[in-house]
Scaffold this motif. Structure first.
Motif, PDB file in Angstrom:
ATOM      1  N   LEU A 189     -60.810 -36.607  33.064  1.00 27.65           N
ATOM      2  CA  LEU A 189     -59.583 -35.769  33.413  1.00 27.65           C
ATOM      3  C   LEU A 189     -58.455 -36.822  32.483  1.00 27.65           C
ATOM      4  O   LEU A 189     -57.798 -37.397  32.985  1.00 27.65           O
ATOM      5  N   VAL A 190     -58.083 -36.178  31.234  1.00 23.52           N
ATOM      6  CA  VAL A 190     -57.244 -36.768  30.173  1.00 23.52           C
ATOM      7  C   VAL A 190     -55.803 -36.315  30.468  1.00 23.52           C
ATOM      8  O   VAL A 190     -55.640 -35.065  30.274  1.00 23.52           O
ATOM      9  N   VAL A 191     -54.656 -37.252  30.856  1.00 24.89           N
ATOM     10  CA  VAL A 191     -53.309 -36.531  30.981  1.00 24.89           C
ATOM     11  C   VAL A 191     -52.315 -37.551  30.266  1.00 24.89           C
ATOM     12  O   VAL A 191     -52.834 -38.751  30.112  1.00 24.89           O
ATOM     13  N   LEU A 192     -51.381 -37.097  29.832  1.00 22.40           N
ATOM     14  CA  LEU A 192     -50.411 -37.850  29.109  1.00 22.40           C
ATOM     15  C   LEU A 192     -48.988 -37.354  29.758  1.00 22.40           C
ATOM     16  O   LEU A 192     -48.698 -36.117  29.742  1.00 22.40           O
ATOM     17  N   ASN A 193     -47.996 -38.386  29.765  1.00 13.64           N
ATOM     18  CA  ASN A 193     -46.581 -38.186  29.947  1.00 13.64           C
ATOM     19  C   ASN A 193     -45.998 -38.886  28.682  1.00 13.64           C
ATOM     20  O   ASN A 193     -45.972 -40.002  28.336  1.00 13.64           O
ATOM     21  N   SER A 194     -45.283 -37.805  27.887  1.00 16.54           N
ATOM     22  CA  SER A 194     -44.643 -38.389  26.589  1.00 16.54           C
ATOM     23  C   SER A 194     -43.257 -39.234  26.802  1.00 16.54           C
ATOM     24  O   SER A 194     -42.910 -39.753  25.886  1.00 16.54           O
ATOM     25  N   THR A 195     -42.694 -39.078  28.154  1.00 15.41           N
ATOM     26  CA  THR A 195     -41.439 -39.959  28.229  1.00 15.41           C
ATOM     27  C   THR A 195     -41.831 -40.234  29.950  1.00 15.41           C
ATOM     28  O   THR A 195     -42.669 -39.743  30.468  1.00 15.41           O
ATOM     29  N   GLY A 196     -40.685 -40.935  30.586  1.00 18.13           N
ATOM     30  CA  GLY A 196     -40.945 -41.006  31.947  1.00 18.13           C
ATOM     31  C   GLY A 196     -41.736 -42.193  32.560  1.00 18.13           C
ATOM     32  O   GLY A 196     -41.934 -42.131  33.479  1.00 18.13           O
ATOM     33  N   SER A 197     -41.852 -42.907  31.516  1.00 20.30           N
ATOM     34  CA  SER A 197     -42.541 -44.249  31.790  1.00 20.30           C
ATOM     35  C   SER A 197     -41.846 -45.571  31.349  1.00 20.30           C
ATOM     36  O   SER A 197     -41.614 -45.371  30.004  1.00 20.30           O
ATOM     37  N   GLU A 198     -41.917 -46.514  32.108  1.00 19.00           N
ATOM     38  CA  GLU A 198     -41.271 -47.983  31.799  1.00 19.00           C
ATOM     39  C   GLU A 198     -42.249 -48.961  31.821  1.00 19.00           C
ATOM     40  O   GLU A 198     -43.367 -48.577  33.039  1.00 19.00           O
TER      41      GLU A 198
ATOM     42  N   LEU B  98     -46.067 -59.039  24.482  1.00 19.60           N
ATOM     43  CA  LEU B  98     -45.620 -57.566  24.602  1.00 19.60           C
ATOM     44  C   LEU B  98     -44.416 -57.525  24.844  1.00 19.60           C
ATOM     45  O   LEU B  98     -43.645 -58.319  25.649  1.00 19.60           O
ATOM     46  N   LYS B  99     -43.604 -56.566  24.282  1.00 19.15           N
ATOM     47  CA  LYS B  99     -42.161 -56.322  24.423  1.00 19.15           C
ATOM     48  C   LYS B  99     -41.689 -55.372  25.622  1.00 19.15           C
ATOM     49  O   LYS B  99     -42.397 -54.175  25.916  1.00 19.15           O
ATOM     50  N   PRO B 100     -40.759 -55.948  26.456  1.00 21.74           N
ATOM     51  CA  PRO B 100     -40.467 -54.613  27.681  1.00 21.74           C
ATOM     52  C   PRO B 100     -39.993 -53.355  27.094  1.00 21.74           C
ATOM     53  O   PRO B 100     -39.514 -53.203  25.918  1.00 21.74           O
ATOM     54  N   THR B 101     -40.371 -52.289  27.783  1.00 23.09           N
ATOM     55  CA  THR B 101     -39.998 -50.874  27.466  1.00 23.09           C
ATOM     56  C   THR B 101     -39.388 -49.983  28.383  1.00 23.09           C
ATOM     57  O   THR B 101     -39.749 -50.196  29.480  1.00 23.09           O
ATOM     58  N   ASN B 102     -38.488 -49.285  28.253  1.00 23.23           N
ATOM     59  CA  ASN B 102     -38.001 -48.478  29.158  1.00 23.23           C
ATOM     60  C   ASN B 102     -38.298 -46.933  28.814  1.00 23.23           C
ATOM     61  O   ASN B 102     -37.818 -46.174  29.544  1.00 23.23           O
ATOM     62  N   ASP B 103     -39.167 -46.817  27.914  1.00 21.87           N
ATOM     63  CA  ASP B 103     -39.533 -45.333  27.582  1.00 21.87           C
ATOM     64  C   ASP B 103     -40.755 -45.613  26.676  1.00 21.87           C
ATOM     65  O   ASP B 103     -40.864 -46.012  25.522  1.00 21.87           O
TER      66      ASP B 103
ATOM     67  N   LEU C 182     -42.941 -46.864  36.673  1.00 26.95           N
ATOM     68  CA  LEU C 182     -42.873 -48.356  36.133  1.00 26.95           C
ATOM     69  C   LEU C 182     -44.019 -49.018  35.965  1.00 26.95           C
ATOM     70  O   LEU C 182     -43.853 -50.163  35.572  1.00 26.95           O
ATOM     71  N   SER C 183     -44.963 -48.706  36.519  1.00 28.69           N
ATOM     72  CA  SER C 183     -46.393 -49.057  36.034  1.00 28.69           C
ATOM     73  C   SER C 183     -47.399 -47.992  36.294  1.00 28.69           C
ATOM     74  O   SER C 183     -47.373 -47.258  37.213  1.00 28.69           O
ATOM     75  N   LEU C 184     -48.618 -48.172  35.722  1.00 24.98           N
ATOM     76  CA  LEU C 184     -49.911 -47.366  35.983  1.00 24.98           C
ATOM     77  C   LEU C 184     -50.385 -47.635  37.334  1.00 24.98           C
ATOM     78  O   LEU C 184     -50.678 -46.559  38.166  1.00 24.98           O
ATOM     79  N   GLN C 185     -50.140 -48.780  37.880  1.00 25.58           N
ATOM     80  CA  GLN C 185     -50.567 -48.840  39.294  1.00 25.58           C
ATOM     81  C   GLN C 185     -49.656 -48.050  40.406  1.00 25.58           C
ATOM     82  O   GLN C 185     -50.458 -47.535  41.079  1.00 25.58           O
ATOM     83  N   GLN C 186     -48.394 -47.735  40.075  1.00 26.25           N
ATOM     84  CA  GLN C 186     -47.488 -47.011  40.929  1.00 26.25           C
ATOM     85  C   GLN C 186     -48.049 -45.701  40.788  1.00 26.25           C
ATOM     86  O   GLN C 186     -48.045 -44.924  41.728  1.00 26.25           O
ATOM     87  N   THR C 187     -48.403 -45.235  39.541  1.00 32.12           N
ATOM     88  CA  THR C 187     -48.876 -43.859  39.495  1.00 32.12           C
ATOM     89  C   THR C 187     -50.022 -43.625  40.213  1.00 32.12           C
ATOM     90  O   THR C 187     -50.186 -42.735  40.541  1.00 32.12           O
TER      91      THR C 187
END
Length: 298
Positions: free
Chosen positions: A155-164, A176-181, A222-227
């Motif tokens: 099941l392949v899913v993607l959010n193009s924003t809303g992830s930090e 790796l550089k931190p990112t807010n988007d 804020l992390s894939l673990q949270q999702t």
């Protein structure tokens, strides 16, 4: 030092069964992949080669075909339980049966009878669906009864924003550089354990799948673990017959392409989709009253 036989099982893997139901000119397809594994009083076959307690794997293959004809195939959990019970209840040496089934989806192809004549009444043309693969694993034990695990994969899913992603540990090897988007994409493999044999596996599957999708879309991550946790939590809140959800979610990385050498800005518009290496996130979410599984899920 004594040498002894450890846990063992044997069976027939990946028996492809396609069942066509003809309702007049309208046909219905169930396309499944059945794997069975049996265990019990199997010491003699290992130690001396005595096959007296062995139900051949070829017989297990034939049983899947025969049961598809005799009983039909509706919900894969019910069909897996039917097979597992048959092996244990009909063969005294067999104490435990594991049946795993994958289901592949097909969509109907609308076919016209001709220009301006509309769609033909008969419906017997299909195209393989691009959806996920539905899965189940059923264990049936002579003493412990049944454990039913439903699920899906691919099941392949993607959010193009809303992830930090920021605030992580940094050491001398961190680049790796931190990112807010960022783009958040993953290929979900999920399994959920049922409390019992509730008999509504089709509705349960559809609503569990929808819960996974909704939680993925609605979580500002804020992390894939949270999702992952929010997805499992949503399934448990939606389907009370489910007591545990286990998920494997690889992070399908999308890296922003540097277009400065070409004199172009790139405000999160053009990405490189990398297939490997990838982060691999795994976890389970369960209710505090979840009964013990009795045996390993796999």
């Amino acid at each position: 030092m004594a040498i002894v036989l450890g846990p063992n099982r044997y069976g027939k893997a990946e028996t492809r069964v396609v069942r066509v139901v003809r309702d007049g000119g309208t046909h219905h397809i169930k396309d499944i992949n059945v794997s069975s594994a049996l265990s019990g009083d199997m010491e003699d076959v290992h130690l001396t080669g005595d096959n007296g307690n062995v139900l051949p794997t070829d017989t297990q293959k034939n049983t899947a075909y025969a049961f598809a004809k005799k009983y039909g195939v509706d919900q894969i959990e019910d069909f897996a339980l039917l097979l597992a019970r048959h092996y244990v209840d009909s063969q005294a040496p067999i104490r435990h049966a594991r049946v795993e089934i994958e289901e592949y989806f097909w969509d109907r192809i609308p076919v016209s009878d001709g220009p301006h004549l509309g769609l033909r009444e008969e419906q017997y043309s299909f195209v393989r669906s691009g959806r996920e693969v539905r899965t189940c694993v059923v264990h049936y034990d002579q003493d412990e009864g049944a454990t039913i695990v439903s699920g899906l994969k691919n099941l392949v899913v993607l959010n193009s924003t809303g992830s930090e992603f920021h605030g992580y540990v940094e050491d001398e090897f961190t680049t790796l550089k931190p990112t807010n988007d960022r783009i958040l994409a993953t290929e979900v493999s999920a399994q959920w354990r049922h409390r019992g044999e509730h008999g509504s596996f089709g509705r349960s599957y559809n609503e569990a799948r929808q819960s996974l999708l909704e939680a993925f879309a609605e979580t500002h991550s804020l992390s894939l673990q949270q999702t992952l946790y929010q997805m499992g939590r949503r399934v448990l809140n939606t389907r009370k017959e489910v007591c545990e959800v286990r998920m494997v979610m690889p992070n399908k990385h999308h890296f922003l392409v540097d277009l400065e050498p070409f004199g172009m800005d790139n405000p999160n518009e053009v990405f490189f989709a990398a297939d490997r290496p990838y982060g691999l996130i795994e976890g389970s979410v369960l209710t505090d009253d979840a009964p013990a599984a009795g045996f390993a899920w796999n």
